[in-house]
Design a protein around this motif. Sequence first.
Motif, mmCIF file in Angstrom:
data_model
loop_
_atom_site.group_PDB
_atom_site.id
_atom_site.type_symbol
_atom_site.label_atom_id
_atom_site.label_comp_id
_atom_site.label_asym_id
_atom_site.label_seq_id
_atom_site.Cartn_x
_atom_site.Cartn_y
_atom_site.Cartn_z
ATOM 1 N N ASP A 44 -36.138 -51.924 87.830
ATOM 2 C CA ASP A 44 -36.562 -53.194 88.236
ATOM 3 C C ASP A 44 -37.780 -53.504 88.330
ATOM 4 O OD1 ASP A 44 -36.606 -52.012 90.722
ATOM 5 O OD2 ASP A 44 -35.909 -53.795 92.003
ATOM 6 N N HIS A 46 -40.791 -53.859 86.881
ATOM 7 C CA HIS A 46 -40.799 -54.814 85.551
ATOM 8 C C HIS A 46 -40.434 -55.982 84.920
ATOM 9 C CE1 HIS A 46 -44.505 -51.678 85.164
ATOM 10 N NE2 HIS A 46 -43.779 -51.064 84.862
ATOM 11 N N ILE A 47 -39.317 -56.158 85.560
ATOM 12 C CA ILE A 47 -38.272 -57.938 85.199
ATOM 13 C C ILE A 47 -39.786 -58.405 85.141
ATOM 14 C CG2 ILE A 47 -36.931 -59.138 85.867
ATOM 15 C CD1 ILE A 47 -35.618 -56.370 88.023
ATOM 16 N N GLY A 48 -39.384 -59.416 83.761
ATOM 17 C CA GLY A 48 -39.451 -60.034 83.388
ATOM 18 C C GLY A 48 -41.411 -59.905 82.469
ATOM 19 N N GLU A 49 -41.739 -58.262 82.254
ATOM 20 C CA GLU A 49 -42.836 -58.415 82.174
ATOM 21 C C GLU A 49 -42.588 -57.908 80.766
ATOM 22 O OE1 GLU A 49 -45.375 -55.167 84.228
ATOM 23 O OE2 GLU A 49 -44.233 -56.906 86.053
ATOM 24 N N GLU A 68 -42.616 -60.766 71.982
ATOM 25 C CA GLU A 68 -41.680 -62.261 72.493
ATOM 26 C C GLU A 68 -40.083 -61.497 73.397
ATOM 27 O OE1 GLU A 68 -41.782 -65.667 72.537
ATOM 28 O OE2 GLU A 68 -44.158 -64.760 70.898
ATOM 29 N N ARG A 70 -39.235 -59.336 77.186
ATOM 30 C CA ARG A 70 -39.242 -59.299 78.316
ATOM 31 C C ARG A 70 -37.920 -57.642 78.883
ATOM 32 N NH1 ARG A 70 -42.959 -61.324 76.435
ATOM 33 N NH2 ARG A 70 -44.329 -63.227 76.679
ATOM 34 N N ARG A 72 -36.102 -57.108 81.135
ATOM 35 C CA ARG A 72 -34.986 -56.912 82.162
ATOM 36 C C ARG A 72 -34.389 -55.417 82.556
ATOM 37 N NH1 ARG A 72 -29.758 -56.277 81.114
ATOM 38 N NH2 ARG A 72 -28.985 -55.720 78.239
ATOM 39 N N GLN A 73 -33.096 -54.743 83.760
ATOM 40 C CA GLN A 73 -32.633 -53.998 84.198
ATOM 41 C C GLN A 73 -31.540 -54.191 83.834
ATOM 42 O OE1 GLN A 73 -32.289 -54.227 88.080
ATOM 43 N NE2 GLN A 73 -32.052 -52.171 88.634
#
Length: 166
Positions: A44, A46-49, A68, A70, A72-73
């Motif tokens: 987890d 870099h979630i959202g990066e 675009e 992002r 997620r795990q």
Amino acid sequence: MIKVLFVCMGNICRSPTAEAVFRHQVRAAGFEEAVHIDSAGTHDFHIGEPPDERAQRAAVRRGYDARELRARQIHERDFEVYHYILAMDRGNLAVLKRECPPQYSHKLGLLMQYSKQFSEGITEIPDPYFGGQQGFEHVLNLVEEAGRGLLDEIRNEKGIKPEFRS
């Protein structure tokens, strides 16, 4: 619909690169309506990066767009939903094997198993994160070649046909 999930550790370098490249290959073959593609990380961090800037620059130079995407795990449900869950290296594959319910373990593998280079001993896609730009180019080379093999596998084994548009 065939569903493919690419997995690396943080989902900012290798797996989003694989997602962008394979999406391009699938679209070019006319299979975009038949194949769903995503990527995830085993951790987890870099979630959202968005993908790493170096990965994005290398991808853009070759005509791939990962802007675009992002990070997620991986989720427990992914093991049920996806037909192919392909790790970039043995370490990530080991994590997937520990987390995967036994009835879905047949879906797990290494992306490089679809490459002709696999038989030559290249079984993993190395993490370029701590190296220079050349590492990201090398990842692209490996992913492009393995993606072609994966697309052939899906086309032959699953019998999908391209969507023709007028």
